[in-house]
Design a protein around this motif. Structure first.
Motif, short mmCIF file in Angstrom:
data_model
loop_
_atom_site.label_atom_id
_atom_site.label_comp_id
_atom_site.label_asym_id
_atom_site.label_seq_id
_atom_site.Cartn_x
_atom_site.Cartn_y
_atom_site.Cartn_z
N GLU A 46 6.35 10.89 15.69
CA GLU A 46 5.56 9.90 14.98
C GLU A 46 4.25 9.73 15.74
O GLU A 46 4.24 9.68 16.97
CB GLU A 46 6.30 8.57 14.90
N VAL A 47 3.14 9.64 15.01
CA VAL A 47 1.82 9.60 15.63
C VAL A 47 1.22 8.21 15.47
O VAL A 47 1.13 7.67 14.36
CB VAL A 47 0.88 10.65 15.01
N GLU A 48 0.82 7.64 16.59
CA GLU A 48 0.10 6.36 16.60
C GLU A 48 -1.39 6.67 16.57
O GLU A 48 -1.93 7.26 17.50
CB GLU A 48 0.46 5.56 17.84
N TRP B 81 -1.70 23.81 14.73
CA TRP B 81 -1.31 23.02 15.90
C TRP B 81 -0.06 22.20 15.63
O TRP B 81 0.09 21.60 14.57
CB TRP B 81 -2.45 22.08 16.31
N ASP B 82 0.80 22.16 16.63
CA ASP B 82 2.09 21.49 16.50
C ASP B 82 2.52 21.04 17.90
O ASP B 82 2.78 21.88 18.76
CB ASP B 82 3.09 22.48 15.90
N LEU B 83 2.53 19.74 18.13
CA LEU B 83 2.97 19.19 19.41
C LEU B 83 4.15 18.27 19.17
O LEU B 83 4.18 17.55 18.17
CB LEU B 83 1.85 18.39 20.09
N THR B 84 5.10 18.26 20.09
CA THR B 84 6.23 17.36 19.92
C THR B 84 6.76 16.84 21.25
O THR B 84 6.74 17.57 22.25
CB THR B 84 7.38 18.06 19.15
N ARG C 270 -2.46 9.45 19.20
CA ARG C 270 -3.39 10.51 18.81
C ARG C 270 -4.30 10.88 19.99
O ARG C 270 -4.65 12.06 20.16
CB ARG C 270 -4.23 10.07 17.62
N SER C 271 -4.65 9.92 20.81
CA SER C 271 -5.51 10.21 21.97
C SER C 271 -4.80 11.16 22.93
O SER C 271 -5.44 12.06 23.50
CB SER C 271 -5.89 8.92 22.69
#
Length: 223
Positions: A204-206, A50-53, A3-4
């Motif tokens: 997947e987001v940590e 927002w959409d990041l991949t 997430r950072s």
């Protein structure tokens, strides 16, 4: 993706858009608390925002994309809106991987920045890459492209990609990052991406820190 890392990339993206005088809607700047009670909005139901991949590869600088969906219809409801619009950032050295869409027709537009290179293949009935030339419209003029051929879009230029047309894109080396526009039929990234190499569309987001802004995949949790 951590997430950072996502927060830092969104911060840079906001500066990039502002530097090119592209104004995002006000809700693009909302924090998680601002979204409470907004679950019945078109923004949430149609996955705007927002959409990041990193396509699950964990190397965003080489394989990745920043997207912001500005408007969209919804194939799962009676939403009559038949179109969608995105504004994206592709950084020099990054690749958006080879894929096609089963149903979506889209115009990809170089809105600003460096030169955008589009690599193209047709597809066969079994969804393999075709070894035949294909015709593609570039700013309204049809070109014939050999399989694996490339079209270079300078700022202001665009290409129309038909369903079933394999494409990947990257920035021409030495020209800088590109602000990429997309105008298309209704977009559904959950069911309408056929990657040549199977890849997840969303990362997947940590959760190593709190979100600065929500991703489209965060709405179910936070809204």
């Amino acid at each position: 993706m951590k997430r950072s890392e996502i927060n830092a990339l969104i911060t840079k993206a906001k500066d990039f858009y502002a530097g090119h005088r592209f104004n995002l809607p006000k809700w693009a700047f909302w924090g998680p608390e601002d979204w409470k009670g907004k679950g019945d909005s078109e923004v949430v139901s149609n996955m705007l925002g927002w959409d990041l991949t990193d396509y699950g590869k964990g190397d965003f600088d080489k394989l990745g994309l920043i997207l912001f969906t500005i408007r969209n219809g919804n194939l799962q409801t009676e939403d009559p809106k038949p179109y969608a619009e995105k504004i994206m950032i592709l950084r020099e050295g990054q690749l958006c991987p080879m894929h096609f869409h089963w149903s979506k027709r889209e115009d990809i537009i170089n809105r600003a920045g460096g030169n955008l290179v589009i690599k193209l293949y047709g597809s066969n009935e079994d969804e393999s890459m075709s070894d035949q030339p294909l015709e593609v419209s570039v700013d309204g003029f049809v070109r014939t492209v050999e399989p694996g051929g490339e079209i270079v879009l300078e700022p202001g230029e665009s290409i129309c990609l038909e369903p079933g047309m394999y494409h990947c894109f990257y920035c021409e080396e030495g020209t800088g990052d590109v602000m990429v526009g997309e105008v298309s039929a209704v977009n559904d990234d959950n069911i309408d991406n056929r990657f040549h190499e199977p890849l997840p569309r969303f990362p997947e987001v940590e959760e190593d820190e709190e979100p600065l802004h929500l991703l489209v995949t965060d709405y179910a949790k936070y809204v």
